[in-house]
Design a protein around this motif. Structure first.
Motif, PDB file in Angstrom:
ATOM      1  N   ASP A 104       0.813  -1.212   0.000  1.00  0.00           N
ATOM      2  CA  ASP A 104       0.000   0.000   0.000  1.00  0.00           C
ATOM      3  C   ASP A 104       0.849   1.266   0.000  1.00  0.00           C
ATOM      4  O   ASP A 104       0.422   2.315   0.478  1.00  0.00           O
ATOM      5  CB  ASP A 104      -0.946   0.006   1.205  1.00  0.00           C
ATOM      6  N   VAL A 105       2.061   1.175  -0.575  1.00  0.00           N
ATOM      7  CA  VAL A 105       2.959   2.329  -0.665  1.00  0.00           C
ATOM      8  C   VAL A 105       3.471   2.443  -2.102  1.00  0.00           C
ATOM      9  O   VAL A 105       3.901   1.448  -2.702  1.00  0.00           O
ATOM     10  CB  VAL A 105       4.151   2.195   0.305  1.00  0.00           C
ATOM     11  N   LEU A 106       3.423   3.662  -2.632  1.00  0.00           N
ATOM     12  CA  LEU A 106       3.921   3.934  -3.979  1.00  0.00           C
ATOM     13  C   LEU A 106       5.188   4.768  -3.893  1.00  0.00           C
ATOM     14  O   LEU A 106       5.220   5.790  -3.194  1.00  0.00           O
ATOM     15  CB  LEU A 106       2.865   4.682  -4.797  1.00  0.00           C
ATOM     16  N   PHE A 107       6.233   4.367  -4.591  1.00  0.00           N
ATOM     17  CA  PHE A 107       7.491   5.107  -4.676  1.00  0.00           C
ATOM     18  C   PHE A 107       7.553   5.765  -6.047  1.00  0.00           C
ATOM     19  O   PHE A 107       7.403   5.096  -7.072  1.00  0.00           O
ATOM     20  CB  PHE A 107       8.687   4.167  -4.493  1.00  0.00           C
ATOM     21  N   LEU A 108       7.786   7.079  -6.079  1.00  0.00           N
ATOM     22  CA  LEU A 108       7.776   7.853  -7.321  1.00  0.00           C
ATOM     23  C   LEU A 108       8.991   8.755  -7.380  1.00  0.00           C
ATOM     24  O   LEU A 108       9.230   9.544  -6.453  1.00  0.00           O
ATOM     25  CB  LEU A 108       6.493   8.696  -7.396  1.00  0.00           C
ATOM     26  N   PRO A 118       2.031   6.938   0.754  1.00  0.00           N
ATOM     27  CA  PRO A 118       1.076   5.913   1.216  1.00  0.00           C
ATOM     28  C   PRO A 118      -0.217   5.999   0.409  1.00  0.00           C
ATOM     29  O   PRO A 118      -0.654   7.083   0.019  1.00  0.00           O
ATOM     30  CB  PRO A 118       0.833   6.281   2.686  1.00  0.00           C
ATOM     31  N   LEU A 119      -0.817   4.854   0.155  1.00  0.00           N
ATOM     32  CA  LEU A 119      -2.088   4.797  -0.557  1.00  0.00           C
ATOM     33  C   LEU A 119      -3.220   4.680   0.454  1.00  0.00           C
ATOM     34  O   LEU A 119      -3.165   3.849   1.358  1.00  0.00           O
ATOM     35  CB  LEU A 119      -2.122   3.594  -1.503  1.00  0.00           C
ATOM     36  N   ARG A 120      -4.232   5.500   0.301  1.00  0.00           N
ATOM     37  CA  ARG A 120      -5.391   5.437   1.188  1.00  0.00           C
ATOM     38  C   ARG A 120      -6.251   4.244   0.787  1.00  0.00           C
ATOM     39  O   ARG A 120      -6.685   4.122  -0.356  1.00  0.00           O
ATOM     40  CB  ARG A 120      -6.192   6.729   1.084  1.00  0.00           C
ATOM     41  N   GLN A 121      -6.466   3.355   1.719  1.00  0.00           N
ATOM     42  CA  GLN A 121      -7.161   2.117   1.409  1.00  0.00           C
ATOM     43  C   GLN A 121      -8.629   2.323   1.048  1.00  0.00           C
ATOM     44  O   GLN A 121      -9.217   1.532   0.318  1.00  0.00           O
ATOM     45  CB  GLN A 121      -7.063   1.162   2.605  1.00  0.00           C
ATOM     46  N   ASP A 122      -9.225   3.417   1.556  1.00  0.00           N
ATOM     47  CA  ASP A 122     -10.651   3.618   1.277  1.00  0.00           C
ATOM     48  C   ASP A 122     -10.900   3.982  -0.183  1.00  0.00           C
ATOM     49  O   ASP A 122     -11.856   3.522  -0.797  1.00  0.00           O
ATOM     50  CB  ASP A 122     -11.244   4.682   2.206  1.00  0.00           C
ATOM     51  N   TYR A 123     -10.004   4.801  -0.745  1.00  0.00           N
ATOM     52  CA  TYR A 123     -10.195   5.226  -2.130  1.00  0.00           C
ATOM     53  C   TYR A 123      -9.037   4.821  -3.045  1.00  0.00           C
ATOM     54  O   TYR A 123      -9.124   4.984  -4.260  1.00  0.00           O
ATOM     55  CB  TYR A 123     -10.367   6.753  -2.211  1.00  0.00           C
ATOM     56  N   TYR A 359       6.167   6.457 -19.096  1.00  0.00           N
ATOM     57  CA  TYR A 359       7.530   6.074 -18.753  1.00  0.00           C
ATOM     58  C   TYR A 359       7.577   4.841 -17.856  1.00  0.00           C
ATOM     59  O   TYR A 359       8.532   4.062 -17.906  1.00  0.00           O
ATOM     60  CB  TYR A 359       8.252   7.238 -18.075  1.00  0.00           C
ATOM     61  N   CYS A 360       6.544   4.675 -17.045  1.00  0.00           N
ATOM     62  CA  CYS A 360       6.515   3.523 -16.149  1.00  0.00           C
ATOM     63  C   CYS A 360       5.084   3.277 -15.712  1.00  0.00           C
ATOM     64  O   CYS A 360       4.298   4.226 -15.584  1.00  0.00           O
ATOM     65  CB  CYS A 360       7.412   3.754 -14.929  1.00  0.00           C
ATOM     66  N   LEU A 361       4.719   2.021 -15.508  1.00  0.00           N
ATOM     67  CA  LEU A 361       3.422   1.689 -14.942  1.00  0.00           C
ATOM     68  C   LEU A 361       3.564   0.535 -13.965  1.00  0.00           C
ATOM     69  O   LEU A 361       4.446  -0.307 -14.082  1.00  0.00           O
ATOM     70  CB  LEU A 361       2.396   1.368 -16.035  1.00  0.00           C
ATOM     71  N   ARG A 362       2.693   0.533 -12.975  1.00  0.00           N
ATOM     72  CA  ARG A 362       2.631  -0.529 -11.981  1.00  0.00           C
ATOM     73  C   ARG A 362       1.171  -0.746 -11.618  1.00  0.00           C
ATOM     74  O   ARG A 362       0.368   0.188 -11.643  1.00  0.00           O
ATOM     75  CB  ARG A 362       3.432  -0.173 -10.712  1.00  0.00           C
ATOM     76  N   HIS A 367      -5.864  -1.331  -8.815  1.00  0.00           N
ATOM     77  CA  HIS A 367      -5.439  -0.039  -9.368  1.00  0.00           C
ATOM     78  C   HIS A 367      -4.270  -0.209 -10.334  1.00  0.00           C
ATOM     79  O   HIS A 367      -3.438  -1.108 -10.165  1.00  0.00           O
ATOM     80  CB  HIS A 367      -4.997   0.915  -8.249  1.00  0.00           C
ATOM     81  N   LEU A 368      -4.247   0.683 -11.314  1.00  0.00           N
ATOM     82  CA  LEU A 368      -3.081   0.808 -12.186  1.00  0.00           C
ATOM     83  C   LEU A 368      -2.588   2.245 -12.100  1.00  0.00           C
ATOM     84  O   LEU A 368      -3.391   3.188 -12.192  1.00  0.00           O
ATOM     85  CB  LEU A 368      -3.421   0.450 -13.630  1.00  0.00           C
ATOM     86  N   TYR A 369      -1.270   2.416 -11.911  1.00  0.00           N
ATOM     87  CA  TYR A 369      -0.654   3.739 -11.826  1.00  0.00           C
ATOM     88  C   TYR A 369       0.313   3.893 -12.994  1.00  0.00           C
ATOM     89  O   TYR A 369       1.115   2.994 -13.273  1.00  0.00           O
ATOM     90  CB  TYR A 369       0.085   3.908 -10.499  1.00  0.00           C
TER      91      TYR A 369
END
Length: 389
Positions: A104-108, A118-123, A359-362, A367-369
Motif C-alpha cells: 500500500d505504498v507507492l514510490f515515485l 502511502p495509498l489510502r485504502q478507502d479510495y 515512462y513507467c506503470l505498476r 489499481h493501475l498507476y
C-alpha cells in the motif's frame, strides 16, 4: 438429504462445475451455502482463468489478504475496461519519472528525489505529501528498484546509491561515467547498465564494483533471473549484434544471444522475468515478446504488436494471463490477454495536444498507476463493479 448437509468434499466437487455467475447466485440460497461459497477454495479454480486476480501460473497467491470472490468481481472490470480515472499528482517541469509499488505504498521519482506515498485504502488515492524522500543524486533519478531492506537508485550523474529502508544510511557505489539507464537487484546482487556502454555488477557484501562488462552499445534494460544464475541485458541495437544477451553471473560470460532479426535501432527498453524460463521484453520495435529460455536454441515463442506503431517504454505482467504496456505517444496504456494476440483494452491518458510517453506503470489487484512527463495517473477498477448475482 439437503444440499448443505452433503460432505464438504462432495460440495467442492459439485461447485467445481459452476461458473462465477452461478456460484454467486447459489450463495443467495441460504446463510450456510453463502458462507461456504465465499471460501477462497471454491473460487480458486475460477480465479486462475481471470486477469489479475493474484493467482500466478505456479499457484502462488499474491493478494492472499483479499477474498478471491471480490478479486474475481474486480477482474471482470479489468477485462471490460471499466474503471475510474484520476490524476493524483501533477508537476510543472517535464520529467522522466519511475515507479515502484510495494503493498500500500507507492514510490515515485521526480527529478533528483524519490518520494514515498502511502495509498489510502478507502479510495486507493495517494497522500499528496510524501511520507519520506530519498535523495542524494546531483541529477535526475533515471531508475530505481526496491528490495525488502533497500532502495537502489541510478541517476543521470552516473551515481548508484543504496538507501536503507530501515534507517537514514545511504551508500554510494562506484558508478558509471554517464547516466545509469537501468538497474536490477535480487538477493544481494546488483546489475546496472549505462549510456557509457557498460554493465556493472556489485554485491551488498562489498561496496566495491565486482566487475565491468563492456557492451559496445548503450544499455537500456537489465533483468536478473529469479534463479540468480544469469542476467539479461537489453541494448540500443545500434551495432551489428542482437540487443538481447544472456550472461552467466559467476563467469560473467555471454551464454547466448536472443533473436537474430532485430532491425537497427530496435533497442530493448524494458524486460520482466515471469519465471526463470520466461522472459518478456519490449522496446522501440513496437513488439512485446515472450522468450522461452528452456528451448535450444532459446527463442521467441509469442509476440504482441502495438497496433499504432508506437515504441513500448514499459511492461508489467500479473504472473498469469495479463500484460500491461505503456506506449511512447499520447500516454496510451494497453491491457493484453496472453491467450489472444489482439489488444484487450486501451486507455489514452494524455491529450492529443500534449502527448507524453508512459515512462513507467505498476498495478495492484484493483489499481493501475502510470507515470507520464508531467503527471501521475491512476485507474481504479473497483469503480462501479459489475454485479454478480
Amino acid at each position: 438429504m439437503l444440499l448443505p448437509q452433503l460432505p464438504e468434499d462432495v460440495l467442492y466437487h459439485i461447485f467445481s462445475y459452476l461458473d462465477y455467475k452461478s456460484l454467486s447466485r447459489l450463495s443467495q440460497v441460504c446463510k450456510t451455502i453463502y458462507y461456504f461459497v465465499n471460501r477462497d477454495a471454491v473460487w480458486r479454480r475460477i480465479a486462475k482463468d481471470f486477469l489479475n486476480t493474484g493467482i500466478t501460473r505456479n499457484g502462488t497467491d499474491i493478494y492472499h489478504h483479499i477474498p478471491l470472490k471480490e478479486r474475481v468481481k474486480i477482474a471482470q472490470n479489468w477485462y471490460d475496461g471499466v474503471c475510474k480515472r484520476a490524476i493524483p499528482l501533477k508537476w510543472r517541469t517535464k520529467l522522466l519519472p519511475w515507479l515502484q509499488l510495494d503493498g500500500d505504498v507507492l514510490f515515485l521519482s521526480q527529478a533528483a528525489d524519490i518520494g514515498v506515498y502511502p495509498l489510502r485504502q478507502d479510495y486507493g488515492r495517494l497522500q499528496r505529501n510524501p511520507l519520506k524522500i530519498y535523495s542524494g543524486h546531483n541529477g535526475d533519478v533515471c531508475r530505481f528498484v526496491l528490495t525488502d531492506s533497500h532502495l537502489i537508485s541510478g541517476g543521470s550523474d552516473g551515481k548508484i546509491l543504496v538507501h536503507s529502508r530501515r534507517s537514514d544510511m545511504t551508500v554510494e557505489l562506484y558508478g558509471h561515467n554517464q547516466e545509469v539507464n537501468c538497474l536490477d537487484s535480487k538477493d544481494g546482487l546488483i546489475i546496472s547498465g549505462s549510456r557509457d556502454q557498460t554493465a556493472r555488477i556489485w554485491t551488498f557484501t562489498s561496496s566495491c564494483r565486482r566487475d565491468t562488462i563492456p557492451m559496445y552499445d548503450r544499455v537500456w534494460s537489465v533483468g536478473i533471473s529469479p534463479a540468480l544464475s544469469s542476467f539479461v541485458t537489453g541494448t540500443a541495437c545500434c551495432e551489428n549484434f542482437s540487443p538481447l544477451r544472456i550472461w552467466d553471473v559467476e563467469r560473467l560470460e555471454c551464454v547466448c544471444s536472443l533473436g537474430s532479426e532485430f532491425r537497427r535501432g530496435a533497442g530493448v527498453l524494458d524486460m520482466v522475468f515471469e519465471t526463470p524460463f520466461q522472459l518478456f521484453t519490449c522496446g522501440y520495435d513496437t513488439f512485446i515478446r515472450l522468450w522461452d529460455l528452456r528451448l535450444s536454441p532459446r527463442k521467441c515463442v509469442m509476440e504482441w504488436e502495438e497496433p499504432h506503431d508506437s515504441a513500448l517504454y514499459c511492461i508489467q505482467t500479473d504472473g498469469n494471463h495479463m500484460i500491461a504496456s505503456g506506449s511512447s505517444y499520447y500516454g496510451v496504456v494497453r491491457l493484453w490477454d496472453k491467450r489472444q494476440t489482439k489488444c484487450l483494452q486501451f486507455f489514452q491518458l494524455s491529450s492529443d495536444k500534449v502527448s507524453s510517453p508512459v515512462y513507467c506503470l505498476r498495478f495492484s489487484s484493483s489499481h493501475l498507476y502510470a507515470a507520464l512527463a508531467t503527471s501521475l495517473h491512476s485507474l481504479d477498477f473497483r469503480h462501479n463493479p459489475i454485479p454478480i448475482r
